[in-house]
Design an enzyme around this catalytic site. Sequence first.
Site, PDB file in Angstrom:
ATOM      1  N   TYR A  43      49.325  33.587  -2.964  1.00 15.95           N
ATOM      2  CA  TYR A  43      49.556  33.333  -1.528  1.00 15.95           C
ATOM      3  C   TYR A  43      50.510  32.160  -1.331  1.00 15.95           C
ATOM      4  CZ  TYR A  43      48.522  32.607   3.431  1.00 15.95           C
ATOM      5  OH  TYR A  43      48.622  32.450   4.792  1.00 15.95           O
TER       6      TYR A  43
ATOM      7  N   THR B 224      55.527  41.818  13.537  1.00 16.52           N
ATOM      8  CA  THR B 224      54.922  42.520  12.398  1.00 16.52           C
ATOM      9  C   THR B 224      53.439  42.120  12.326  1.00 16.52           C
ATOM     10  OG1 THR B 224      55.421  40.825  10.726  1.00 16.52           O
ATOM     11  CG2 THR B 224      57.118  42.483  11.136  1.00 16.52           C
ATOM     12  N   GLY B 225      52.605  43.077  11.920  1.00 15.18           N
ATOM     13  CA  GLY B 225      51.166  42.812  11.912  1.00 15.18           C
ATOM     14  C   GLY B 225      50.662  42.536  13.322  1.00 15.18           C
TER      15      GLY B 225
ATOM     16  N   ASN C 145      48.729  44.098  15.151  1.00 14.36           N
ATOM     17  CA  ASN C 145      47.432  44.678  15.530  1.00 14.36           C
ATOM     18  C   ASN C 145      46.240  43.752  15.331  1.00 14.36           C
ATOM     19  OD1 ASN C 145      48.085  45.416  12.609  1.00 14.36           O
ATOM     20  ND2 ASN C 145      45.911  45.806  12.693  1.00 14.36           N
ATOM     21  N   SER C 146      46.443  42.580  14.734  1.00 16.50           N
ATOM     22  CA  SER C 146      45.288  41.760  14.361  1.00 16.50           C
ATOM     23  C   SER C 146      45.608  40.283  14.512  1.00 16.50           C
ATOM     24  CB  SER C 146      44.928  42.069  12.895  1.00 16.50           C
ATOM     25  OG  SER C 146      43.901  41.218  12.430  1.00 16.50           O
ATOM     26  N   GLY C 147      44.571  39.477  14.668  1.00 17.45           N
ATOM     27  CA  GLY C 147      44.703  38.029  14.603  1.00 17.45           C
ATOM     28  C   GLY C 147      45.816  37.474  15.484  1.00 17.45           C
TER      29      GLY C 147
HETATM   30  N1  LIG Z   1      44.630  32.477   9.598  1.00 15.60           N
HETATM   31  C1  LIG Z   1      45.086  31.347   9.094  1.00 15.60           C
HETATM   32  O1  LIG Z   1      44.349  30.330   8.991  1.00 15.60           O
HETATM   33  C2  LIG Z   1      46.503  31.215   8.651  1.00 15.60           C
HETATM   34  C3  LIG Z   1      46.979  29.965   8.192  1.00 15.60           C
HETATM   35  C4  LIG Z   1      48.310  29.845   7.810  1.00 15.60           C
HETATM   36  C5  LIG Z   1      49.150  30.952   7.903  1.00 15.60           C
HETATM   37  N2  LIG Z   1      48.671  32.152   8.335  1.00 15.60           N
HETATM   38  C6  LIG Z   1      49.607  33.296   8.419  1.00 15.60           C
HETATM   39  O2  LIG Z   1      49.503  33.860   9.704  1.00 15.60           O
HETATM   40  C7  LIG Z   1      49.992  35.209   9.654  1.00 15.60           C
HETATM   41  C8  LIG Z   1      49.081  36.101  10.484  1.00 15.60           C
HETATM   42  O3  LIG Z   1      47.844  36.230   9.823  1.00 15.60           O
HETATM   43  P1  LIG Z   1      46.443  36.233  10.561  1.00 15.60           P
HETATM   44  O4  LIG Z   1      45.764  34.976  10.162  1.00 15.60           O
HETATM   45  O5  LIG Z   1      46.592  36.574  11.988  1.00 15.60           O
HETATM   46  O6  LIG Z   1      45.690  37.398   9.741  1.00 15.60           O
HETATM   47  P2  LIG Z   1      45.199  38.873  10.064  1.00 15.60           P
HETATM   48  O7  LIG Z   1      44.318  38.907  11.260  1.00 15.60           O
HETATM   49  O8  LIG Z   1      44.648  39.358   8.780  1.00 15.60           O
HETATM   50  O9  LIG Z   1      46.541  39.637  10.401  1.00 15.60           O
HETATM   51  C9  LIG Z   1      47.443  39.970   9.394  1.00 15.60           C
HETATM   52  C10 LIG Z   1      48.289  41.136   9.856  1.00 15.60           C
HETATM   53  O10 LIG Z   1      49.184  41.480   8.794  1.00 15.60           O
HETATM   54  C11 LIG Z   1      49.123  42.880   8.635  1.00 15.60           C
HETATM   55  N3  LIG Z   1      49.495  43.334   7.303  1.00 15.60           N
HETATM   56  C12 LIG Z   1      48.895  43.077   6.120  1.00 15.60           C
HETATM   57  N4  LIG Z   1      49.497  43.776   5.154  1.00 15.60           N
HETATM   58  C13 LIG Z   1      50.492  44.481   5.736  1.00 15.60           C
HETATM   59  C14 LIG Z   1      51.450  45.414   5.266  1.00 15.60           C
HETATM   60  N5  LIG Z   1      51.484  45.801   3.987  1.00 15.60           N
HETATM   61  N6  LIG Z   1      52.324  45.947   6.147  1.00 15.60           N
HETATM   62  C15 LIG Z   1      52.280  45.619   7.451  1.00 15.60           C
HETATM   63  N7  LIG Z   1      51.379  44.764   7.959  1.00 15.60           N
HETATM   64  C16 LIG Z   1      50.498  44.210   7.107  1.00 15.60           C
HETATM   65  C17 LIG Z   1      47.677  43.232   8.928  1.00 15.60           C
HETATM   66  O11 LIG Z   1      47.535  44.628   9.147  1.00 15.60           O
HETATM   67  P3  LIG Z   1      46.091  45.369   8.931  1.00 15.60           P
HETATM   68  O12 LIG Z   1      45.231  44.912  10.064  1.00 15.60           O
HETATM   69  O13 LIG Z   1      46.431  46.801   8.958  1.00 15.60           O
HETATM   70  O14 LIG Z   1      45.565  44.907   7.616  1.00 15.60           O
HETATM   71  C18 LIG Z   1      47.455  42.384  10.168  1.00 15.60           C
HETATM   72  O15 LIG Z   1      47.996  43.036  11.283  1.00 15.60           O
HETATM   73  C19 LIG Z   1      50.096  35.555   8.183  1.00 15.60           C
HETATM   74  O16 LIG Z   1      51.441  35.521   7.793  1.00 15.60           O
HETATM   75  C20 LIG Z   1      49.316  34.455   7.491  1.00 15.60           C
HETATM   76  O17 LIG Z   1      49.778  34.217   6.190  1.00 15.60           O
HETATM   77  C21 LIG Z   1      47.375  32.310   8.697  1.00 15.60           C
END
Ligand SMILES: NC(=O)c1ccc[n+]([C@@H]2O[C@H](COP(=O)([O-])OP(=O)(O)OC[C@H]3O[C@@H](n4cnc5c(N)ncnc54)[C@H](OP(=O)(O)O)[C@@H]3O)[C@@H](O)[C@H]2O)c1
Length: 280
Positions: A164, A9-10, A12-14
């Site tokens: 969050y 899930t998600g 497409n990013s990060g």
């Molecule tokens: N980055 C950090 O430091 C960090 C630390 C701890 C935990 N995390 C966790 O890591 C996970 C991945 O996050 P990331 O850091 O890689 O961030 P990210 O680049 O913002 O990626 C988040 C992804 O979630 C998708 N998303 C958001 N809302 C959604 C929805 N309503 N339906 C389907 N997809 C949705 C986004 O889609 P769009 O691109 O379309 O918005 C994107 O693909 C998350 O669960 C986050 O809480 C991150």
Amino acid sequence: MKGKIVIVTGGNSGMGLATTIEMARRGAQVIMACRSRKRGEEALANAKLKSGSDHIELMLCDLASLDSIRSFAEEFKASYSVLDVLINNAGVVAIKRQLTADGFELDLGVNHLGHFLLTNLLLDTLKAAEQGRVVVVASGAYKIGALHYEDPTLSRRFNPAKGYARSKLANILFTKELAIQLEGTGVTANCLHPGAVGTNIGVNRETGFGRSMLKLLSIFFLTPEQGADTAIYLATAPELREVTGLYYYRRKIKELSPRAENSAEAVRLWQWSLEQVGLN
Ligand SMILES: NC(=O)c1ccc[n+]([C@@H]2O[C@H](COP(=O)([O-])OP(=O)(O)OC[C@H]3O[C@@H](n4cnc5c(N)ncnc54)[C@H](OP(=O)(O)O)[C@@H]3O)[C@@H](O)[C@H]2O)c1
């Protein structure tokens, strides 16, 4: 992972994109579950290029909509009867209080309730796998989370950390209760904290607000590929076949604080979540 079916899930990013690319490189058939067709298609092309694999596809799934999640599950099951790995990676941090299409506070709605419904709808396909796995990307932010049953939409005194952290505590309690419910099925469920990772989290998708701050801080962060490492490990490591219900950081089991080890809270959250998403 050759021939294994994986949903990210998600994707497409990060970290979701990094996970998609690596799983495809290892020979899996990867389904990117994304909410935006445009961002999804761009990422799909990128993922195919970087992985050198054509075995990646895009299916739309907006975790902020129960209808969209149900449609996604139907679409997936129309093509596949088995799911080897479900990576519940998508996540959002709402800067202002927002509600989903179904009236849930956005962070809880997407990060927990959306994935709760999705996982439950896919359980039969996970059980049909040789050894199914659910991997939940949680966060160390859970430590300051509380469930707030008295005000589930956080209508009073909302702040981004409160929303969050609650959703990430819910991710962990969900994983622990799921692991118990799946005992004896061969399906495992584990969760993780990826570290502080430079992704698009917290960046407004429409306005780009937050991007420059992210760039400024990026030297302190892990790359998405580094951040995705533990999720990929939990999804693939042969030695974890029978390991379930645990929380990991940097490929190591990490002790949880008491609020995330509370099995009565995990059961309560499970029951409450069933009611919220309309599952019996
Ligand atoms: N980055 C950090 O430091 C960090 C630390 C701890 C935990 N995390 C966790 O890591 C996970 C991945 O996050 P990331 O850091 O890689 O961030 P990210 O680049 O913002 O990626 C988040 C992804 O979630 C998708 N998303 C958001 N809302 C959604 C929805 N309503 N339906 C389907 N997809 C949705 C986004 O889609 P769009 O691109 O379309 O918005 C994107 O693909 C998350 O669960 C986050 O809480 C991150």
